[in-house]
Write an enzyme that holds these catalytic residues in place. Sequence first.
Site, short mmCIF file in Angstrom:
data_model
loop_
_atom_site.label_atom_id
_atom_site.label_comp_id
_atom_site.label_asym_id
_atom_site.label_seq_id
_atom_site.Cartn_x
_atom_site.Cartn_y
_atom_site.Cartn_z
N CYS A 116 0.82 -1.22 0.00
CA CYS A 116 0.00 0.00 0.00
C CYS A 116 0.85 1.27 0.00
O CYS A 116 0.36 2.35 -0.33
CB CYS A 116 -0.95 0.01 1.19
SG CYS A 116 -2.13 -1.34 1.14
N HIS A 157 -3.37 7.45 1.87
CA HIS A 157 -3.75 6.11 1.38
C HIS A 157 -5.15 5.81 1.90
O HIS A 157 -5.47 6.09 3.06
CB HIS A 157 -2.75 5.08 1.91
CG HIS A 157 -3.20 3.68 1.72
ND1 HIS A 157 -3.66 3.21 0.51
CD2 HIS A 157 -3.28 2.63 2.59
CE1 HIS A 157 -3.99 1.95 0.63
NE2 HIS A 157 -3.78 1.57 1.90
N ASN A 176 -10.03 -0.09 -0.53
CA ASN A 176 -8.57 -0.01 -0.47
C ASN A 176 -7.99 -0.60 -1.76
O ASN A 176 -8.08 -1.81 -1.97
CB ASN A 176 -8.08 -0.76 0.76
CG ASN A 176 -6.56 -0.68 0.94
OD1 ASN A 176 -5.84 -0.27 0.02
ND2 ASN A 176 -6.09 -1.09 2.09
N1 ACO Z 1 -18.82 -8.29 8.51
C1 ACO Z 1 -19.39 -8.49 9.71
N2 ACO Z 1 -18.70 -8.77 10.83
C2 ACO Z 1 -17.36 -8.82 10.72
C3 ACO Z 1 -16.68 -8.62 9.50
C4 ACO Z 1 -17.47 -8.35 8.36
N3 ACO Z 1 -16.95 -8.14 7.15
N4 ACO Z 1 -15.36 -8.75 9.71
C5 ACO Z 1 -15.19 -9.02 11.01
N5 ACO Z 1 -16.40 -9.07 11.62
C6 ACO Z 1 -16.68 -9.32 13.03
C7 ACO Z 1 -15.56 -10.07 13.71
O1 ACO Z 1 -15.66 -11.44 13.46
C8 ACO Z 1 -15.79 -9.69 15.14
O2 ACO Z 1 -16.83 -10.50 15.64
P1 ACO Z 1 -16.79 -11.06 17.16
O3 ACO Z 1 -16.80 -9.81 18.02
O4 ACO Z 1 -18.02 -11.87 17.25
O5 ACO Z 1 -15.52 -11.83 17.27
C9 ACO Z 1 -16.33 -8.27 15.08
O6 ACO Z 1 -16.76 -8.09 13.72
C10 ACO Z 1 -15.28 -7.21 15.38
O7 ACO Z 1 -14.10 -7.53 14.67
P2 ACO Z 1 -12.81 -6.65 14.79
O8 ACO Z 1 -11.74 -7.24 13.95
O9 ACO Z 1 -12.53 -6.37 16.22
O10 ACO Z 1 -13.34 -5.29 14.12
P3 ACO Z 1 -12.62 -3.92 14.01
O11 ACO Z 1 -13.43 -2.87 14.60
O12 ACO Z 1 -11.17 -4.01 14.41
O13 ACO Z 1 -12.66 -3.68 12.43
C11 ACO Z 1 -11.25 -3.82 10.52
C12 ACO Z 1 -12.01 -4.58 11.57
C13 ACO Z 1 -12.22 -3.01 9.69
C14 ACO Z 1 -10.52 -4.81 9.62
C15 ACO Z 1 -10.24 -2.88 11.21
O14 ACO Z 1 -9.48 -3.58 12.16
C16 ACO Z 1 -9.33 -2.22 10.24
O15 ACO Z 1 -9.72 -1.43 9.43
N6 ACO Z 1 -8.02 -2.52 10.28
C17 ACO Z 1 -7.09 -1.98 9.34
C18 ACO Z 1 -7.00 -2.93 8.22
C19 ACO Z 1 -6.65 -2.30 6.93
O16 ACO Z 1 -7.06 -1.21 6.60
N7 ACO Z 1 -5.87 -3.02 6.16
C20 ACO Z 1 -5.54 -2.63 4.85
C21 ACO Z 1 -4.15 -2.93 4.52
S1 ACO Z 1 -3.02 -1.98 5.44
C22 ACO Z 1 -3.33 -0.45 5.06
O17 ACO Z 1 -3.74 -0.23 3.97
C23 ACO Z 1 -3.09 0.59 6.04
#
Ligand code: ACO
Length: 324
Positions: free
Chosen positions: A114, A251, A281
């Site tokens: 990224c 980004h 993304n």
């Molecule tokens: N739909 C519904 N529920 C979901 C989904 C989905 N797509 N994905 C995860 N969940 C659930 C999980 O299973 C979890 O359930 P549980 O509580 O029963 O275990 C709940 O949602 C919460 O999950 P978390 O992972 O804690 O959710 P969080 O608030 O951290 O959001 C996310 C997840 C959106 C991935 C966040 O952590 C994030 O944005 N991280 C950065 C990732 C990113 O942007 N990566 C890109 C590459 S790196 C970069 O570009 C910077």
Amino acid sequence: MIRRSIVVGCGCYLPQRVVTNEELARSIDTSDEWVRKRTGIVERRIADENEKTSDLAINAAKEAIKTAGLSVNDIDLIVLATATPDETFPATATRVQEGLGMTKGAAFDVQAVCTGFIYALNIADNFIRVGQAETVMVIGAETFSRILDWDDRTTSVLFGDGAGAIIIQGLEQSSDKNLRGILSNHLHSDGRHHDFLYVDGGPSSTKTVGHLRMEGREVFRHAIKNMASVLEEALEANNLSPEDIDWLVPHQANKRIIDGTAQKLKLAPEKVIVTVDRHANTSAASIPLALGTALNDGLIKEQDIVVLEAMGGGFTWGASLIRW
Ligand code: ACO
């Protein structure tokens, strides 16, 4: 006289097919509400089966050449950032070179996921600063849909396909305080964080292409910290403060990461370009796509301070500060 790289053209290309959160929710256990709330993403574009990263890149590059009012023969070098190349080798940049009908100069790929566009831009800028190139095409192009595990709801909802390209050119200027162009670049990486974001395949490990794997919470935590700190580093290097920023082009990974970074620097939200809602993304393509959107909307004016910043797998992170 001081030589700096100025942006003379920009082009964007998105595949035709729009995939909304609702459409994904028909095949994955997710919902439009969850994806919007946690990420700000509403829809993304997905490339056709036969559409490769180079095809997206060629379309973006052609538009960049047109907006710059140049011809293909003016380009000395193509630097293409991608984590989803057409093939293991040769470089996708050489496919783009062929597609543009460019037979001179050089073309190569850069891999920093990224952060790829910032790395590519830094390299291109150095070529220009030392006088090894006059006009360089910098491209970010990705087909992340090919490396997603579509059964994994925690990653498959986050990404999209697309390409963006800019052309930079050397400009000799007298050394006054309003020097235009790329004023500084700042690159970082820390390989200890590999396991938080990687693809579980590759020619030298599993001999497969593999799928993207991610510890979302860890990525989130590091993203805000690293992007805010590299932004501060870029400002400090140019004796500027956050109030001097006219446009932040971050980004586009997650609206909450973008907001968190802007808040850390107390940047007004209206100075931050956001396209993650429409594109999701797109990895290395996200910054040039966001920049292209801002330029098409007529937002960026000559002399504006524009900061590009990103963080991605590796981890890698970086920023470029430009006086437009
Ligand atoms: N739909 C519904 N529920 C979901 C989904 C989905 N797509 N994905 C995860 N969940 C659930 C999980 O299973 C979890 O359930 P549980 O509580 O029963 O275990 C709940 O949602 C919460 O999950 P978390 O992972 O804690 O959710 P969080 O608030 O951290 O959001 C996310 C997840 C959106 C991935 C966040 O952590 C994030 O944005 N991280 C950065 C990732 C990113 O942007 N990566 C890109 C590459 S790196 C970069 O570009 C910077």
